[in-house]
Design a protein around this motif. Structure first.
Motif, PDB file in Angstrom:
ATOM      1  N   THR A 151       0.856  -1.186   0.000  1.00  0.00           N
ATOM      2  CA  THR A 151       0.000   0.000   0.000  1.00  0.00           C
ATOM      3  C   THR A 151       0.889   1.232   0.000  1.00  0.00           C
ATOM      4  O   THR A 151       1.824   1.332   0.797  1.00  0.00           O
ATOM      5  N   HIS A 152       0.601   2.153  -0.898  1.00  0.00           N
ATOM      6  CA  HIS A 152       1.454   3.327  -1.090  1.00  0.00           C
ATOM      7  C   HIS A 152       0.631   4.595  -0.857  1.00  0.00           C
ATOM      8  O   HIS A 152      -0.552   4.656  -1.175  1.00  0.00           O
ATOM      9  N   GLU A 153       1.283   5.602  -0.346  1.00  0.00           N
ATOM     10  CA  GLU A 153       0.611   6.865  -0.041  1.00  0.00           C
ATOM     11  C   GLU A 153       1.477   8.021  -0.519  1.00  0.00           C
ATOM     12  O   GLU A 153       2.694   8.022  -0.321  1.00  0.00           O
TER      13      GLU A 153
ATOM     14  N   VAL B 189      -3.346  10.614  -2.020  1.00  0.00           N
ATOM     15  CA  VAL B 189      -3.570   9.446  -2.866  1.00  0.00           C
ATOM     16  C   VAL B 189      -3.068   8.201  -2.140  1.00  0.00           C
ATOM     17  O   VAL B 189      -1.945   8.181  -1.615  1.00  0.00           O
ATOM     18  N   ILE B 190      -3.906   7.159  -2.117  1.00  0.00           N
ATOM     19  CA  ILE B 190      -3.529   5.887  -1.506  1.00  0.00           C
ATOM     20  C   ILE B 190      -3.775   4.791  -2.542  1.00  0.00           C
ATOM     21  O   ILE B 190      -4.884   4.664  -3.083  1.00  0.00           O
ATOM     22  N   VAL B 191      -2.729   4.031  -2.825  1.00  0.00           N
ATOM     23  CA  VAL B 191      -2.793   2.967  -3.825  1.00  0.00           C
ATOM     24  C   VAL B 191      -2.485   1.643  -3.141  1.00  0.00           C
ATOM     25  O   VAL B 191      -1.434   1.486  -2.517  1.00  0.00           O
ATOM     26  N   ARG B 192      -3.411   0.708  -3.237  1.00  0.00           N
ATOM     27  CA  ARG B 192      -3.186  -0.632  -2.681  1.00  0.00           C
ATOM     28  C   ARG B 192      -3.184  -1.650  -3.814  1.00  0.00           C
ATOM     29  O   ARG B 192      -4.112  -1.701  -4.632  1.00  0.00           O
ATOM     30  N   GLU B 193      -2.163  -2.466  -3.832  1.00  0.00           N
ATOM     31  CA  GLU B 193      -2.035  -3.486  -4.873  1.00  0.00           C
ATOM     32  C   GLU B 193      -2.768  -4.770  -4.473  1.00  0.00           C
ATOM     33  O   GLU B 193      -2.627  -5.260  -3.358  1.00  0.00           O
ATOM     34  N   ASP B 194      -3.570  -5.266  -5.408  1.00  0.00           N
ATOM     35  CA  ASP B 194      -4.266  -6.541  -5.232  1.00  0.00           C
ATOM     36  C   ASP B 194      -4.350  -7.159  -6.624  1.00  0.00           C
ATOM     37  O   ASP B 194      -5.181  -6.768  -7.445  1.00  0.00           O
TER      38      ASP B 194
ATOM     39  N   ILE C  20      -9.505  12.601  -0.860  1.00  0.00           N
ATOM     40  CA  ILE C  20      -8.620  11.429  -0.832  1.00  0.00           C
ATOM     41  C   ILE C  20      -8.965  10.552  -2.013  1.00  0.00           C
ATOM     42  O   ILE C  20     -10.127  10.161  -2.190  1.00  0.00           O
ATOM     43  N   LEU C  21      -7.992  10.263  -2.834  1.00  0.00           N
ATOM     44  CA  LEU C  21      -8.168   9.344  -3.964  1.00  0.00           C
ATOM     45  C   LEU C  21      -7.649   7.975  -3.543  1.00  0.00           C
ATOM     46  O   LEU C  21      -6.476   7.834  -3.182  1.00  0.00           O
TER      47      LEU C  21
ATOM     48  N   ASP D 151      -5.503  -4.299  -9.432  1.00  0.00           N
ATOM     49  CA  ASP D 151      -4.369  -4.854 -10.178  1.00  0.00           C
ATOM     50  C   ASP D 151      -3.551  -3.730 -10.823  1.00  0.00           C
ATOM     51  O   ASP D 151      -3.505  -3.589 -12.051  1.00  0.00           O
ATOM     52  N   VAL D 152      -2.919  -2.937  -9.981  1.00  0.00           N
ATOM     53  CA  VAL D 152      -2.126  -1.800 -10.433  1.00  0.00           C
ATOM     54  C   VAL D 152      -0.851  -1.719  -9.590  1.00  0.00           C
ATOM     55  O   VAL D 152      -0.720  -2.373  -8.561  1.00  0.00           O
ATOM     56  N   SER D 153       0.068  -0.882 -10.042  1.00  0.00           N
ATOM     57  CA  SER D 153       1.279  -0.609  -9.272  1.00  0.00           C
ATOM     58  C   SER D 153       1.418   0.899  -9.117  1.00  0.00           C
ATOM     59  O   SER D 153       0.825   1.683  -9.876  1.00  0.00           O
ATOM     60  N   LEU D 154       2.200   1.303  -8.146  1.00  0.00           N
ATOM     61  CA  LEU D 154       2.428   2.725  -7.927  1.00  0.00           C
ATOM     62  C   LEU D 154       3.064   3.356  -9.156  1.00  0.00           C
ATOM     63  O   LEU D 154       2.728   4.486  -9.536  1.00  0.00           O
ATOM     64  N   GLU D 155       3.950   2.629  -9.812  1.00  0.00           N
ATOM     65  CA  GLU D 155       4.686   3.168 -10.957  1.00  0.00           C
ATOM     66  C   GLU D 155       3.760   3.545 -12.121  1.00  0.00           C
ATOM     67  O   GLU D 155       4.017   4.518 -12.836  1.00  0.00           O
TER      68      GLU D 155
END
Length: 458
Positions: A29-31, A40-45, A213-214, A219-223
């Motif tokens: 999980t990236h912030e 922005v918070i991105v969690r990979e699944d 907050i986004l 199925d994504v990556s921070l990059e």
């Protein structure tokens, strides 16, 4: 039979191990923040090529001033009525043609918009949402039509639903000092007075990058996500936000009673106590102890209220407890029930039975086996719910919108596990007291008296 017993034993072992499972390293999980303030918070699944994108704004009915109740919900409706490059409903049509799901919701603390779609289509959702953030059109002709839809929604959900109407009225008394007593959909007389200029001002005030907050899960990556977010949301200018203060309640001092007559078939009882949420509590353990107290009373078939009041003494046809731990302000711990009419049980007798269960917990902590069962059940429910990427995003967005860090989600099992039986009794003694109580008796409207002839009339 042997295979059934073996399967059941394996299930028990799995459930007992769930708290330990929750302590294992969490999903990546990236912030990050944009310069304009957007979080922005991105969690990979990566289990399926699907992604959910949610944009949460920290504004809801508890932010609304008197006379403008329902404005947050009304603005949510209008956000689908076109933006700079899209006409009314065009965004929804485009997403529908791609097989995507979309919707929005408003609560007391936040308003959120979401899309569930193929990972390859994420950029489309982000571009649409960014455009809505800074260039929603809010046309007056669309508003005049939509406000009639909202009035009808209120009639269907509240005014023509006796139980909903009664609970809405009850909340105005239970929340003595905070704006949580205001209905999310708004009072009808306020809905009728809203104007498109009111909505445009509300939009300019609250729909700012620094108030949003986004959340992206799937199925994504921070990059790959960060450049898209920078491209679509980065150019939106930062706005000036008004200060927000948490809705707080009086700590006690008065027992309140309200009797509500509505067109219901059966009487019912509500006992609500003003209590802190995780956002307002001085000691976090108290909130987790209140969550477990709710579970002891009402977590399934074998919990105390259904087993003792429904199937045991038969004093209630239904009895339950509820507690919302994750809100921006102080909240309620509620017990409610329907007296057993077939046994001529009164509301007073049902209340006495509920107080008996409260007093038992105040005087004697639940035993370790009972509390372990509740802890395991709560953790298991969360573990299984996380199979849904939408559930994961909802949890993250809700926590962040009310001022809590999403990282607390990964610590939740440990926080529950640390609560002792005595702490469950301690919060019952501190918070479930008459000084914090609002008692609501919901009773059927008396039948109209029969017409009688006037003496002497010809």
């Amino acid at each position: 039979m042997l295979r059934l017993k073996t399967a059941f034993s394996a299930l028990l072992l799995a459930l007992v191990g769930l708290p330990a499972m929750a302590q294992e390293p969490s999903q990546a999980t990236h912030e990050f923040h944009l310069d304009n303030g957007l979080k922005v918070i991105v969690r990979e699944d990566h289990r399926a090529p699907v992604v959910v994108s949610q944009l949460w704004y920290r504004v809801g009915s508890s932010n609304e001033p008197p006379g403008q109740t329902g404005i947050s919900h009304a603005l949510e409706h209008m956000m689908f009525k076109g933006s700079e490059n899209l006409g009314p409903g065009e965004a929804s049509k485009l997403l529908g043609s791609l097989g995507a799901q979309e919707n929005a919701f408003t609560s007391r603390d936040y308003t959120a918009y979401y899309q569930v779609l193929s990972r390859e289509q994420l950029a489309i959702a982000l571009e649409m949402e960014a455009e809505r953030m800074h260039s929603a059109r809010l046309p007056e002709d669309e508003f005049l039509r939509e406000i009639e839809v909202i009035k009808e929604e209120r009639r269907l959900r509240v005014d023509d639903n006796p139980n909903s109407l009664a609970y809405e009225r009850f909340l105005t008394q239970a929340h003595m000092a905070s704006s949580y007593g205001q209905p999310v959909i708004g009072w009808m007389h306020d809905i009728e007075r809203l104007t498109i200029d009111d909505l445009r001002a509300w939009y300019r005030t609250w729909y700012q990058p620094g108030n949003a907050i986004l959340v992206i899960v799937g199925d994504v990556s921070l990059e790959e996500v960060r450049p898209m977010v920078d491209s679509y949301f980065g150019p939106i200018p930062a706005g000036e936000l008004p200060p927000q203060k948490a809705p707080l309640e009086l700590p006690g001092g008065a027992e309140r009673n309200v009797t509500i007559e509505v067109d219901v078939q059966l009487p019912s009882l509500i006992l609500s106590f003003n209590v802190p949420s995780l956002s307002t509590a001085t000691e976090a353990w108290e909130v987790h102890a209140l969550r477990l107290l709710e579970g002891v009373l009402n977590a399934g078939y074998s919990s105390r209220l259904p087993s003792r009041l429904e199937r045991g003494s038969g004093v209630a046809t239904s009895a339950s407890a509820s507690y919302s731990a994750f809100s921006r302000g102080d909240t309620l711990f509620t017990l409610s029930g329907l007296p057993n009419q077939s046994r001529d049980v009164t509301l007073a007798e049902l209340e006495a039975a509920l107080w008996e269960q409260i007093d038992l917990l105040k005087n004697a902590p639940p035993d370790s086996a009972e509390l372990t069962r509740i802890k395991t059940q709560l953790v298991a429910e969360d573990v299984y719910a996380r199979d849904s990427i939408t559930h994961q995003a909802n949890q993250i967005g809700q926590f962040e919108s009310v001022g809590l860090s999403w990282t607390l989600l990964d610590q939740d099992a440990a926080a529950l596990e640390a609560v002792t039986p005595e702490q469950v009794s301690a919060v019952a003694r501190r918070y479930l007291v008459p000084q914090r109580l609002t008692r609501g008796q919901i009773v059927p409207t008396p039948e109209s008296a029969p017409n009688t002839a006037i003496e002497g009339a010809n």
